[in-house]
Design a protein around this motif. Structure first.
Motif, mmCIF file in Angstrom:
data_model
loop_
_atom_site.group_PDB
_atom_site.id
_atom_site.type_symbol
_atom_site.label_atom_id
_atom_site.label_comp_id
_atom_site.label_asym_id
_atom_site.label_seq_id
_atom_site.Cartn_x
_atom_site.Cartn_y
_atom_site.Cartn_z
ATOM 1 N N GLN A 284 0.799 -1.037 -0.142
ATOM 2 C CA GLN A 284 0.155 -0.131 0.031
ATOM 3 C C GLN A 284 0.660 1.904 -0.167
ATOM 4 N N PRO A 285 1.084 2.779 -0.838
ATOM 5 C CA PRO A 285 1.748 3.646 -0.985
ATOM 6 C C PRO A 285 1.496 4.214 0.889
ATOM 7 N N VAL A 286 2.049 5.252 1.302
ATOM 8 C CA VAL A 286 2.637 5.407 2.078
ATOM 9 C C VAL A 286 2.116 6.719 2.218
ATOM 10 N N ARG A 287 1.212 6.965 3.088
ATOM 11 C CA ARG A 287 0.490 8.954 2.570
ATOM 12 C C ARG A 287 1.022 9.722 3.819
ATOM 13 N N THR A 288 1.583 9.105 4.699
ATOM 14 C CA THR A 288 1.667 9.479 6.230
ATOM 15 C C THR A 288 2.863 9.052 6.725
ATOM 16 N N VAL A 289 3.921 9.364 7.452
ATOM 17 C CA VAL A 289 5.430 9.319 8.309
ATOM 18 C C VAL A 289 5.095 10.074 9.598
ATOM 19 N N TYR A 290 4.892 9.436 10.708
ATOM 20 C CA TYR A 290 5.177 10.206 12.115
ATOM 21 C C TYR A 290 5.766 9.512 12.944
ATOM 22 N N PHE A 291 7.046 11.028 13.421
ATOM 23 C CA PHE A 291 7.675 10.713 14.563
ATOM 24 C C PHE A 291 7.578 10.861 15.344
ATOM 25 N N GLY A 292 7.095 10.397 16.530
ATOM 26 C CA GLY A 292 7.001 9.823 17.615
ATOM 27 C C GLY A 292 7.697 9.376 18.854
ATOM 28 N N GLY A 293 6.944 10.277 20.038
ATOM 29 C CA GLY A 293 8.247 9.403 20.773
ATOM 30 C C GLY A 293 7.349 9.663 22.347
ATOM 31 N N GLY A 294 8.373 10.073 23.378
ATOM 32 C CA GLY A 294 9.704 10.332 22.951
ATOM 33 C C GLY A 294 10.047 11.258 22.704
ATOM 34 N N THR A 295 10.795 11.881 22.254
ATOM 35 C CA THR A 295 11.941 13.219 21.684
ATOM 36 C C THR A 295 12.629 13.099 19.965
ATOM 37 N N HIS B 157 -2.009 12.388 9.395
ATOM 38 C CA HIS B 157 -1.638 10.228 10.160
ATOM 39 C C HIS B 157 -2.170 10.007 10.997
ATOM 40 N N ASN B 158 -3.191 11.284 11.873
ATOM 41 C CA ASN B 158 -3.941 10.833 13.119
ATOM 42 C C ASN B 158 -5.120 10.554 12.574
ATOM 43 N N SER B 159 -5.588 11.189 11.583
ATOM 44 C CA SER B 159 -6.725 10.949 10.839
ATOM 45 C C SER B 159 -7.162 9.171 10.397
ATOM 46 N N ASN B 160 -5.713 8.734 9.833
ATOM 47 C CA ASN B 160 -5.626 7.858 9.566
ATOM 48 C C ASN B 160 -6.091 6.380 10.950
#
Length: 375
Positions: free
Chosen positions: A50-61, A247-250
């Motif tokens: 599947q095509p990637v529409r969002t990339v999210y760097f979370g954490g942590g920091t 991303h969060n809507s996903n």
């Protein structure tokens, strides 16, 4: 379309309210980042092309990542996955990390959306939460990010912090609106047992705000956001029209996503995977070519409850036809009395077979959802 979440489990210091997985020791940082890149390879088939529409760097920091580490992870994703040309690439950041030089570095790497953990503009509240930044940095970092060319910025604020009244919360919101950011996430201060505030509360040295006080601040938030032209598209999230977090809507719409890194979660519609919440165990397993996760297979009731839990929090509501057609539960029949009660009390409304919570109902969202859960 799908998304990728990367959990960067490192922080300069421990916030007094946070129970996410992180370490303040940087000893394993380089190895962990290398392991995350390796996990991206090992999990390449999870999204099934599947095509990637969002990339999210979370954490942590994630703003603790240096240029080489960030480039390694983004380049690995682009090499192994089909990434949309207009993909939303978000990085969570602490204000004290966002120097003008750092901001240019992030832009050059391909980050096009910043999620900045301001939490408050009130110095005593920042100290209570043990944030690594001060009130001046809260304000300045957003201005610097805008000057650096970031057109998509979201900030976090926390309400329900004990105070004599609501004046501090009003001032925080006034300062926020003066910045003109497109997206805001606002969360009530939650006292988790395994945190400094949780331990202090148990000992009696810290007294959390009363539920009524926190509810009043939520109501102030809703009124002010509406007055300033922000749409509440999820209980804790507000945006200018058209600036929702993709991303969060996903998450709320049940889109599949891959989570990599210690403690990261993945979802493919039929199961959830939970990576081990331990940096060394994670690195050791990945080094041996194994992804250390627990698997939870989702039954039809689980899937129905997942959809109910996420959709009811949003402006799009819970489509009762979807629950009937895809999961086999006719909510209009099995929950008729309770749905009628919710509408009579002004907690919910049903329009064209879609269930929506009212502003009053959003205060009781968790309780309402539990009542509707399929056993």
């Amino acid at each position: 379309m799908s998304g990728i979440y990367l959990h960067i489990p490192f922080c300069k210091q421990a916030c007094h309210y946070c129970d996410f997985h992180f370490s303040t020791s940087m000893g394993l940082k380089e190895q962990t980042i290398q392991a995350i890149a390796r996990e991206l390879e090992l999990r390449q088939g999870y999204l099934q092309g599947q095509p990637v529409r969002t990339v999210y760097f979370g954490g942590g920091t994630p703003s603790l990542l240096n240029r080489q580490e960030l480039q390694l992870l983004l380049e690995t994703i682009k090499e192994l996955y089909i990434v949309s040309e207009d993909a939303e690439i978000t990085l969570e950041a602490n204000p004290d990390d966002l120097t003008p030089a750092k901001l240019q570095e992030l832009r050059a790497a391909g980050v096009n959306r910043l999620s900045i953990g301001l939490q408050s503009f009130h110095e005593p509240h920042l100290r209570l939460m043990n944030r690594a930044h001060n009130a001046t940095e809260s304000l300045q970092c957003v201005k610097d990010a805008q000057a650096a060319g970031f057109s998509s910025i979201t900030v976090d604020l926390i309400y329900g912090i004990p105070a004599p009244g609501h004046a501090i919360w009003h001032r925080d919101l006034e300062t926020l609106f003066s910045l003109g950011v497109q997206h805001v996430s606002c969360y009530a201060l939650t006292i988790e047992p395994d945190t400094a505030l949780g331990r202090w509360s148990k000992k009696g040295s810290f007294k959390p705000a009363e539920d009524e006080f926190t509810a009043q601040q939520f109501e102030i938030l809703l009124e002010q956001m509406n007055r300033h032209g922000y749409v509440q598209y999820e209980i804790s999230n507000f945006c200018r029209p058209g600036h929702e977090s993709k991303h969060n809507s996903n998450y709320w719409r049940g889109v599949h996503y891959l989570g990599v890194g210690p403690s990261a979660h993945s979802f493919n519609g039929f199961s959830r995977q939970y990576n081990v919440s331990h940096n060394k165990k994670y690195v050791d397993a990945i080094t041996q070519g194994q992804v250390p996760f627990e698997l939870e297979e989702l039954t039809l009731p689980d899937q129905a409850n997942d959809y109910l839990l996420t959709s009811l929090r949003t402006i799009w509501g819970c489509d009762l036809r979807k629950i009937n057609q895809e999961y086999g539960y006719d909510f209009r029949v099995r929950n008729a009395a309770y749905l009628q009660e919710l509408q009579e009390k002004g907690l919910a409304r049903i329009e064209e077979n879609v269930l929506y919570l009212t502003d009053k109902g959003k205060l009781l969202a968790d309780q309402i959802t539990l009542e509707l859960f399929v056993e």
